[in-house]
Write an enzyme that holds these catalytic residues in place. Structure first.
Site, PDB file in Angstrom:
ATOM      1  N   HIS A  26       0.559   4.696   4.760  1.00 18.02           N
ATOM      2  CA  HIS A  26      -0.002   5.148   3.481  1.00 18.02           C
ATOM      3  C   HIS A  26       0.376   6.608   3.214  1.00 18.02           C
ATOM      4  O   HIS A  26       0.775   6.963   2.101  1.00 18.02           O
ATOM      5  CB  HIS A  26      -1.517   5.010   3.502  1.00 18.02           C
ATOM      6  CG  HIS A  26      -1.983   3.597   3.667  1.00 18.02           C
ATOM      7  ND1 HIS A  26      -3.300   3.267   3.938  1.00 18.02           N
ATOM      8  CD2 HIS A  26      -1.310   2.412   3.583  1.00 18.02           C
ATOM      9  CE1 HIS A  26      -3.415   1.954   4.031  1.00 18.02           C
ATOM     10  NE2 HIS A  26      -2.230   1.418   3.813  1.00 18.02           N
TER      11      HIS A  26
ATOM     12  N   SER B  37       0.803  -1.220   0.000  1.00 16.62           N
ATOM     13  CA  SER B  37       0.000   0.000   0.000  1.00 16.62           C
ATOM     14  C   SER B  37       0.838   1.272   0.000  1.00 16.62           C
ATOM     15  O   SER B  37       0.428   2.285  -0.554  1.00 16.62           O
ATOM     16  CB  SER B  37      -0.949   0.008   1.202  1.00 16.62           C
ATOM     17  OG  SER B  37      -1.801  -1.102   1.186  1.00 16.62           O
TER      18      SER B  37
END
Length: 201
Positions: free
Chosen positions: A173, A115
């Site tokens: 992230h 991610s």
């Protein structure tokens, strides 16, 4: 549909293959290659290897879907070398962010998933194609790529503040997005990397 460019294709195949390997080899594989907190099982190769591990089929599917959606387009524009640099910047910056957050919060849990690199690609896509219309799966509302990036970045910050010890590494992230942003600044010769003009390929 145009064929996948080579690095995007290789990343997808590698992630799928390693997911299958991890499934059959079990716990010791995660112990060695997931990103563990400093002092809690951390090993020097983990800031790279964690990005090839995934916790479930759904986790793998959505990350590979994003890699296909955003990575293929960026690799066609940048070429393989720059694409690798950009993706690696996202993965490494996400790992650094997660290590810092885990250290501050005292979290004992490992981190896995592509991610961080994916969020870097998302930022790059929004910068290169700000007016391209995207239809996300959740919610299924068409929006411009620039808006999509801002919405997802804002949600990650909100969720990270509200649930910093939850099961999703929201600050990783955001770290991936920061790594992508810094790489773009570096290529363009912008602060904090000086003002010497764009770097050559």
């Amino acid at each position: 549909m145009p064929p996948l460019p080579p690095i995007t294709q290789a990343l997808i195949l590698a992630n799928v293959a390693i997911f299958c390997l991890d499934y059959f080899l079990g716990r010791w594989f995660t112990q060695l290659f997931a990103l563990w907190p400093l002092g809690g099982g951390f090993l020097p190769w983990q800031p790279v290897t964690y990005a090839f591990l995934h916790g479930s089929i759904g986790h793998l599917f959505f990350n590979m879907l994003g890699l296909w959606m955003f990575g293929a387009e960026l690799e066609r524009v940048w070429g393989s070398r720059r694409f690798v640099q950009f993706y690696a910047a996202g993965v490494l910056a996400a790992a650094l962010a997660q290590l810092l957050v885990a250290l501050l919060l005292g979290s004992p849990y490992p981190t896995v998933g592509a991610s961080g690199g994916l969020f870097a690609l998302l930022l790059g896509f929004g910068v290169l194609f700000p007016n391209r219309t995207i239809m996300p799966l959740f919610p299924p509302i068409p929006m411009k790529a620039r808006t999509f990036v801002m919405v997802f970045g804002g949600l990650e910050l909100l969720f990270g503040v509200l649930s910093p010890t939850g099961g999703v590494a929201h600050f990783a992230h955001l770290g991936g997005m920061l790594g992508g942003w810094l790489m773009l600044r570096y290529w363009r010769g912008q602060p904090p990397f000086g003002g010497r003009g764009p770097r050559r390929r």
